[in-house]
Design an enzyme around this catalytic site. Structure first.
Site, mmCIF file in Angstrom:
data_model
loop_
_atom_site.group_PDB
_atom_site.id
_atom_site.type_symbol
_atom_site.label_atom_id
_atom_site.label_comp_id
_atom_site.label_asym_id
_atom_site.label_seq_id
_atom_site.Cartn_x
_atom_site.Cartn_y
_atom_site.Cartn_z
ATOM 1 N N LEU A 139 0.833 -1.205 0.000
ATOM 2 C CA LEU A 139 0.000 0.000 0.000
ATOM 3 C C LEU A 139 0.863 1.248 0.000
ATOM 4 C CD1 LEU A 139 -3.192 0.750 2.015
ATOM 5 C CD2 LEU A 139 -1.224 2.274 2.295
ATOM 6 N N LEU A 140 0.535 2.178 -0.882
ATOM 7 C CA LEU A 140 1.169 3.491 -0.950
ATOM 8 C C LEU A 140 0.172 4.535 -0.482
ATOM 9 C CD1 LEU A 140 3.115 5.095 -3.905
ATOM 10 C CD2 LEU A 140 0.952 6.113 -3.179
ATOM 11 N N ASP B 178 0.631 8.856 1.417
ATOM 12 C CA ASP B 178 1.097 10.236 1.259
ATOM 13 C C ASP B 178 2.474 10.384 0.603
ATOM 14 O OD1 ASP B 178 -1.024 10.231 3.002
ATOM 15 O OD2 ASP B 178 -0.046 11.368 4.571
ATOM 16 N N ARG C 66 1.115 15.258 13.927
ATOM 17 C CA ARG C 66 1.927 14.564 12.925
ATOM 18 C C ARG C 66 2.166 15.416 11.682
ATOM 19 N NH1 ARG C 66 -2.766 11.387 13.472
ATOM 20 N NH2 ARG C 66 -4.343 11.659 11.833
#
Length: 459
Positions: free
Chosen positions: A19-20, A22, A140
């Protein structure tokens, strides 16, 4: 398991597997463009996050490198989350959020840094400062910049203990000691429950605060995606406060699949990548590429230009290097053509403001233009529900150009040189279906089509 021709993307950055999400740490360093991205190499769920890494000499042809950052220390043992980068004194600094899950199930986050002399091997420097009081563990996505006086500034997305979104700003003279300057915005605000991926763009006449608020209620054509990304225009004061109004928030992308954008500046150009994209968990797990062991992609790089009081997003002129074969034809009211491949570029330039029309791509995605309202509506079929869904935008100028980058499972539509942009994924098994149909009662235009080459090195 290999990627199928039906869904694989040939000139977008995708993961080899897993999974990709940001885009992170965008930088130009030692003669190369560096793009990092959130990556789970072990599955297609949102966990086990590292930073994947690709490099390019020209922003078009990308080469995969070894994973740049992996969970390894007490302060990032459960995930390397998003952040930015800066180049300083011949070194590349990465800023990221370390995710920690304690034995009792509670969570913590730490804003951290890592440094490299070659752009490939990184030494972790550890947490930069204590967790701010009055905020949940949802702090974050640090992004750093330098002002004209030589001070460093760091902005980070946050959630207050009352579960409202915020952004905090920190100041440093040496990149080591940081002091909190409080909320980035002076005004009291309630705008979603969390602000992610904050970014600051600076132009001669204005500063622009870009961020991704979560939890905005849908309002007409606005805020129809699960999470939003947009900007407000203002000025940064000497004290590091942003003077702007949240009521002027403007979405960056009018499509279905765009989130968590990040910019970097190279040779006086501001360039941006986004993520295609955030969606509900149920919709995400129904994406057909999950069965092939991979999911999601980054957008194409876009140049950000400030004009007419808004941000324009323009496809980079370097992307013309991808063109291999071209066809130019006149359009008189209606016509049908076949894409030269499932990696194509299509440009339609109108002689004058067109009459209402429909543009149907591969019998799957439909673009409707309403002449009276000067609006564009983009339709696709939701792969989970199999129902039609749409996104709509009213244009600020007469429609003069549609510029589309079409792949087997993605479309990025740039309207009027980036006045509006629609990004979307769509999934069609039939690789032979390549039709493009234009239907109008009275519209004169010129259509240009290009076959584009593969640009991602899979080694």
């Amino acid at each position: 398991m290999s990627k199928s021709d039906a869904y694989n993307l040939k000139y977008h950055i995708t993961p080899t597997h897993g999974l990709l999400n940001d885009p992170n740490g965008l930088a130009y360093f030692q003669g190369q463009y560096h793009v990092f991205y959130q990556w789970n190499p072990y599955g297609t769920e949102h966990k086990n996050k590292s930073w994947g890494h690709v490099v390019s000499d020209d922003l078009v042809n990308w080469h995969r490198k070894e994973t740049a950052l992996v969970p390894s220390e007490w302060y990032d043992k459960d995930g390397i989350y998003s952040g930015g980068s800066i180049v300083h004194e011949g070194k590349l600094y990465l800023f990221y959020t370390g995710n920690v899950i304690n034995k009792d199930g509670t969570r913590a986050s730490y804003q951290c840094a890592a440094v490299s002399e070659d752009g490939h091997q990184f030494q972790k420097l550890g947490p930069l400062f204590e967790h701010p009081a009055g905020y949940t563990r949802h702090v974050r996505d640090p992004k750093v910049w330098k002002d004209d006086s030589g001070n460093w500034w760091l902005i980070v997305g946050a959630q207050r203990e009352d579960l409202t979104g915020d952004a905090l700003v920190y100041k440093s003279e040496d990149l080591i000691s940081w002091s909190c300057q409080g909320s980035f915005l002076e005004q009291e605000h309630s705008f979603g429950y969390m602000w992610e991926c904050p970014d600051v763009l600076q132009f001669p006449e204005h500063d622009v605060f870009v961020f991704s608020p979560q939890g905005l209620p849908e309002e007409g054509d606005q805020y129809k995606n699960p999470n939003q990304s947009g900007y407000i225009i203002g000025r940064i004061s000497e004290s590091g406060k942003f003077l702007g109004t949240l009521s002027d928030f403007n979405e960056l992308d009018r499509g279905f699949d765009f989130y968590a954008p990040q910019t970097f500046k190279v040779n006086n150009r501001i360039l941006m990548f986004g993520w295609m994209s955030a969606m509900t968990e149920e919709t995400e797990q129904a994406v057909p590429t999950i069965e092939e062991g991979w999911v999601h992609a980054l957008t194409l790089p876009r140049e950000i230009v400030f004009a007419d009081g808004v941000l324009y997003q323009r496809p980079l002129h370097e992307l013309q290097l991808l063109r291999q074969h071209e066809v130019h034809e006149g359009i008189s009211n209606s016509g049908q053509w076949s894409l030269p491949s499932l990696a194509a570029e299509v440009v339609i330039r109108f002689m004058e403001q067109p009459d209402s029309f429909q543009l149907i791509i591969r019998n799957s995605v439909q673009i409707d233009y309403d002449h009276e309202q000067n609006s564009l509506t983009v339709w696709r079929t939701n792969w989970l529900t199999n129902e039609k869904e749409h996104r709509r935008a009213v244009l600020g100028h007469s429609l003069a150009e549609l510029h589309m980058f079409i792949e087997s499972s993605s479309i990025e539509l740039f309207v009027n040189e980036g006045e509006e942009v629609f990004s979307l994924r769509y999934f069609l098994e039939d690789t032979n279906e390549r039709s493009v149909r234009f239907e109008s009662d009275c519209s004169e235009a010129v259509l240009s089509m290009y076959r584009l080459q593969e640009s991602i090195d899979e080694e």
